[in-house]
Write an enzyme that holds these catalytic residues in place. Sequence first.
Site, PDB file in Angstrom:
ATOM      1  N   HIS A  20       0.844  -1.203   0.000  1.00 31.95           N
ATOM      2  CA  HIS A  20       0.000   0.000   0.000  1.00 31.95           C
ATOM      3  C   HIS A  20       0.874   1.247   0.000  1.00 31.95           C
ATOM      4  O   HIS A  20       0.543   2.240  -0.645  1.00 31.95           O
ATOM      5  CB  HIS A  20      -0.918  -0.005   1.238  1.00 31.95           C
ATOM      6  CG  HIS A  20      -1.928  -1.106   1.192  1.00 31.95           C
ATOM      7  ND1 HIS A  20      -3.281  -0.874   1.128  1.00 31.95           N
ATOM      8  CD2 HIS A  20      -1.784  -2.452   1.179  1.00 31.95           C
ATOM      9  CE1 HIS A  20      -3.922  -2.028   1.081  1.00 31.95           C
ATOM     10  NE2 HIS A  20      -3.035  -3.003   1.117  1.00 31.95           N
ATOM     11  N   ASP A 113      -6.105   5.692   2.022  1.00 31.89           N
ATOM     12  CA  ASP A 113      -6.253   4.324   1.533  1.00 31.89           C
ATOM     13  C   ASP A 113      -7.708   3.877   1.703  1.00 31.89           C
ATOM     14  O   ASP A 113      -8.320   4.123   2.759  1.00 31.89           O
ATOM     15  CB  ASP A 113      -5.330   3.439   2.373  1.00 31.89           C
ATOM     16  CG  ASP A 113      -5.081   2.082   1.771  1.00 31.89           C
ATOM     17  OD1 ASP A 113      -6.058   1.386   1.451  1.00 31.89           O
ATOM     18  OD2 ASP A 113      -3.910   1.710   1.631  1.00 31.89           O
TER      19      ASP A 113
END
Length: 455
Positions: A20, A113
Amino acid sequence: MEERTHKPHVLIVPYPAQGHINPMLQFAKRLLPKGIKATLATTVSTFKSMHINPTTSVAIETISDGFDEGGYSESKSAEVYVESLKRVGSETLSKLIKRLGENGQPVTAVVYDGFMPWALDIAKEFGLLGMVFFTQSCAVNNIYYHVYKGLLSLPLSETSVSIPGLPVLQASETPSFIHDFGSYPGFYHMVVNQFSNIDQADWVLFNTFYKLEETVVDWLVNQWKLGTIGPTLPSFYLDKGLEDDKDYEITLFKPKTEACMSWLNDKPKNSVVYVSFGSMAEAQEEQVEELAWGLKSSNCFFLWVVRETEETKLPKDFKEEASENGLVVSWCPQLEVLTHESIGCFVTHCGLNSVLEALSLGIPMVAMPQWSDQTTNAKFVTDVWKTGIRAWSDEKGIVRREVVEMCVKEVIEGEKGKEIKENAKIWEGLAREAVGEGGSSDKAIDEFVNNVLLR
Ligand code: UDP
C-alpha cells in the site's frame, strides 16, 4: 479569490503495509513537480521498520494504530487491529493535521487508503478535500461494492458470480474473503466497508490504467468521480519523465541487493525463474515444501524470496542442496530483479503491485494466489490479460511439485510461454502509453492536480 500563501499540501495516508505504501508514495512523487507538497503519514511501528532512501522528496510523519511496538503482529487479531487503527488512527490523524497547520504547512487534501475510510471523516471535519486511493484493482473493488450494496449475497449460493464489467467468475475466482466467507472477519468487514462514506469523497483513485480494466472502469465511472492513475512504478521503469525516480524509496524489509544482482549477472538470458509471494502472504508449510522441490526438479535457475518469518517452512538443508541452481533470499529489490535480462518467468502470489510490475515490464507469470484479492488477480492474469498461466492446486489447496515444475518449464521454454510473452510485451507498451505524456493516467493525475490547485 484569496491569495494562497502556502503550496497546496497533500497528506497521503496508506494502510501500513508495503503493497500500500509503494503505490501511494509513487503517486505522491508524481505530484511534486506539479507544484504540490506531499507528506506521507504512516504508523509509528511501521516507521520504525522503514528503510528510507535518504534522497526521498516526500516528507514523512507518523500517526498511531495503537500498537506502536509491533503494529499488526502485536494485535491479537484482524478485528482488534482494524478497530484500533480506526479509533487511535482517527485521533492521531486529527492531531497531525492540526500540528501541520500550526507549523505553517496547512493540509489542502487528504488522499487516504480505501482500507481506512475514517480518514475521510477527519478530512471533512477540517473542511479539506478527501480523495480515496484504492490499491486493489477496479474488478476486486467492484465485487466488494456489490457485497456492500447487498447486490451479492454471502455466503455465495451459486458456483459462479456475474458482476457488471467483469467476466463471469467461478466462486473460487472471487477474493478469498468472499468465497471463503467467515475467514478473517476483521478484514472482510474492512474491505466491504470501504464504501461506507465514498459518496462524500471528492475523488476516487485507482492504481490501474484504463485499457487494463476498461469494461469495469466504464461501469464504475457511473458510480463515482473516478481516475485511473497507474501503474505506479517508478518513472525510470516506464515513461522516464521524472528524473531520479528509480525505486520505491521506502522498504520495510532490507533487500539483499548485492547478493541477488551478482548472482543474476552470470545467468543466461531469460533463464531464471523469480519467485515471490510478496510482503504478507503466509503459505502453508506443505506448500513451501512442494514449491521447493518443484523448483529444484525443474532444473531451471531460480531466485526465491522467502521472508525471514517464513524461512522455517523450507525443507531442511534445502538452501544448500539447491545452491547449484537456486538462490533463496529474505527480500530483494524486485524491480531491479524483474528488469534483469536473465529473468524468464515470475512465479507470483498475484498481489496487485507484483502483477502490475510484471505487466509493465513484459514478464510472463505463473500465478499462485494465496488469499485476499490474489485469486481474482490471478483470473485476470491468465484469462483476461493472458500474460500468465495458473498453477492449480489440488483438493487440499496445495500446488504440487509436478505442477510447479510443469508450469515454469511451460513459461520458460514451451509454446504457451511464447504466446504469453508476446501478450506481456503488448501490455508493457500499453502501460507505458498510459503513464506517458498525454496518456490516460497522466491526464487523470493532471486533473487531480488541477482540483487541488483550485482549492
Ligand atoms: N517487493 C520487493 N521485494 C521483494 C518482494 C516484493 O521489493 O522481495 C515489492 C514488490 O515490488 C511490490 C511489493 O513489494 O511492489 C509487494 O506488493 P504486492 O501488491 O505485490 O503484494 P503484497 O505484499 O501487498 O501482498
